[in-house]
Structure formats: structure tokens, C-alpha cells
Design a protein around this motif. Structure first.
Motif, short mmCIF file in Angstrom:
data_model
loop_
_atom_site.label_atom_id
_atom_site.label_comp_id
_atom_site.label_asym_id
_atom_site.label_seq_id
_atom_site.Cartn_x
_atom_site.Cartn_y
_atom_site.Cartn_z
N ALA A 66 68.68 94.10 42.15
CA ALA A 66 67.95 92.86 41.85
C ALA A 66 66.73 92.73 42.76
CB ALA A 66 68.87 91.65 42.01
N ALA A 67 66.89 93.14 44.01
CA ALA A 67 65.79 93.04 44.96
C ALA A 67 64.64 93.98 44.59
CB ALA A 67 66.29 93.33 46.38
N VAL A 68 65.00 95.21 44.23
CA VAL A 68 63.96 96.18 43.85
C VAL A 68 63.25 95.71 42.57
CG1 VAL A 68 63.58 98.54 43.00
CG2 VAL A 68 64.99 98.15 45.04
N ALA A 69 64.01 95.16 41.64
CA ALA A 69 63.41 94.64 40.40
C ALA A 69 62.41 93.53 40.70
CB ALA A 69 64.50 94.14 39.45
N ALA A 70 62.67 92.77 41.78
CA ALA A 70 61.81 91.64 42.13
C ALA A 70 60.74 92.02 43.15
CB ALA A 70 62.65 90.48 42.64
#
Ligand SMILES: *Cc1c(COP(=O)(O)O)cnc(C)c1O
Length: 244
Positions: free
Chosen positions: A220-224
Motif C-alpha cells: 500500500a505504501a509503494v502504491a501511494a
């Protein structure tokens, strides 16, 4: 258990190194997949191995596998490891809540402090960095739910803190850091952080780092847009069950 097993047992050390190598490969695969899914390059995301509670031997083993960035959250523990492993040329990231009376010690080894969340801390860390003759990269820690007990400032207070970091001669404002609140879905929390980061870049174009994502929520962090992920459990295994 055998009586001979111990820290200096070469078979145990080789087994531990192999386990860390396997965990690192699995983490790297997760990062690769997350970057590919987000249309990002793998080299846009720096892996920080959060080595708190882990022995120096684990850090040395990961260093031998090419990991350079290590995160710690307690000064006394971090200072000891930095001293013991000084020959390895590692980059130490301080990721825990920081008391002003620890700033002198932290300024001696940390290249990055992720957890700057009050003006007084900017002042003291800034003068200790000057005194140590070192430049320290600084991230403003953002509290995404406004509950500041785990550190961080609410989003509206980020600009004032960032301005103070930006004028401190021995501090370099790099961006923001956050821990996803337990009660908020990671994708939502990191989306919020990405907007805070974009606002900050509007004021300070060089503040491009976003430190977000731990073992459970790195995708989720990499996607954001995370530029730095902080991984403990996924690399080292589950920590002994006390408060961290
Ligand atoms: C412990 C810690 C991590 C790593 O957490 P894991 O869930 O073990 O990956 C990351 N960031 C901070 C601030 C931490 O204290």
C-alpha cells in the motif's frame, strides 16, 4: 537444543545467514512486484532494515548481502550497534520517538532522523549536528489520525516544522514519515500522507522523500508513492513480545 549452540556456533551462524538471505529475497520480490504494480522503478524505493532488538550479527549478515540502510528506535541500542559495526560503513536511520537529551548521541551516528515532530527537537538536533560537524537528513513525522502518542504532528502543523528544519544549517529537510494508524486502512492513510508530501514539495521542492510502509503494509505504501520502506519483521522474523 544442543549444548554447543550459541552465538559463536558456526553452523548456527550459517543457518541464520541463510534464513536472512531467504527473507531478503522474499522482501525484494515483494518490493519488485509492488513497484511493477504501481508503474514505478524498483530503484525509487529504498529498503531500510529495522534492526531494533536484533543482534549486531544479524545486521552484519544483511550487510554482507548488500543491505546498507538500517533503522533503530532506541538511542542506547543504536549507538552500541553503530559503534560495533563502524567498519561496515552503514547508514543509520533513527525511526523512534526522540528525546532532546538523546540528540547529542544520535547526531554522532544517524544519517537520517525520521521522527522529527516538534520545534524544540529541531532546535536541539540542529545544534547537536552543528557541534558534531555532521549534516543530518530529516523527515517530519506526520500523525495521520491526529493521535500523537506514537509520535508525529497533525498534518496542518507540518509546514511550520518543515520551515524550521529548512533553515537549520546542519539539517537537510528531506520529506515526511508516517506510521499507518491501526484503525485506518493503510491505502487511505498512505494516500493522505502522499497529499501531505505533495503540499510540502510545493513549499520545499527538495523534500521528496516519503518514509512509509512496514512489513504488513509495504504494498500500500509503494502504491501511494513511498520512497523509503521500513521493514523489521519481514526480514528478521517476529520480535520478542514486548512493547515494540
Ligand atoms: C518497528 C518499526 C518498523 C518495522 O516494523 P515491522 O512491522 O516489524 O516491519 C518500522 N517503523 C518504525 C517506526 C518502527 O518502530
Amino acid at each position: 537444543m544442543t549444548g554447543s549452540a550459541g552465538p559463536s556456533d558456526p553452523d548456527a551462524a550459517a543457518g541464520r545467514s541463510a534464513a536472512l538471505a531467504a527473507a531478503l529475497a522474499a522482501v525484494d520480490e515483494r518490493l519488485r512486484a509492488a513497484c511493477a504494480a504501481a508503474g514505478r522503478r524498483r530503484d525509487e524505493v529504498t529498503l531500510i532494515a529495522v534492526s531494533k532488538t536484533r543482534p549486531a550479527a544479524d545486521i552484519a549478515a544483511l550487510a554482507a548481502l548488500g543491505v546498507r540502510d538500517f533503522g533503530e528506535n532506541r538511542d542506547q541500542e543504536a549507538a552500541g550497534k553503530a559503534r560495533e559495526l563502524a567498519g561496515l560503513d552503514l547508514a543509520w536511520h533513527f525511526v523512534g520517538q526522540l528525546q532532546t537529551n538523546k540528540c547529542r548521541s544520535v547526531a554522532a551516528y544517524a544519517g537520517v532522523v525520521h521522527s522529527v515532530d516538534r520545534l524544540r527537537l529541531v532546535g536541539v538536533l540542529g545544534s547537536e549536528a552543528v557541534r558534531a560537524g555532521r549534516k543530518i537528513d530529516v523527515l517530519v513525522q506526520v500523525s495521520l489520525d491526529g493521535d500523537t502518542r506514537r509520535g508525529g504532528v497533525p498534518a496542518p502543523a507540518v509546514a511550520e516544522l518543515a520551515a524550521a528544519v529548512a533553515v537549520a544549517p546542519a539539517l537537510r529537510l528531506r520529506g515526511v514519515m508516517a506510521i499507518a494508524p491501526l484503525a485506518v486502512e493503510p491505502a487511505r492513510a498512505f494516500g493522505q500522507l502522499d497529499r501531505v508530501a505533495a503540499d510540502l514539495r510545493g513549499l520545499h521542492p527538495g523534500a521528496t522523500w516519503i518514509s512509509a510502509g512496514m512489513s504488513a503494509d509495504l504494498e500500500a505504501a509503494v502504491a501511494a508513492g513511498a520512497t523509503h520502506v521500513r521493514l523489521g519483521t519481514a526480514l528478521f522474523g517476529v520480535r520478542p513480545p514486548f512493547d515494540r
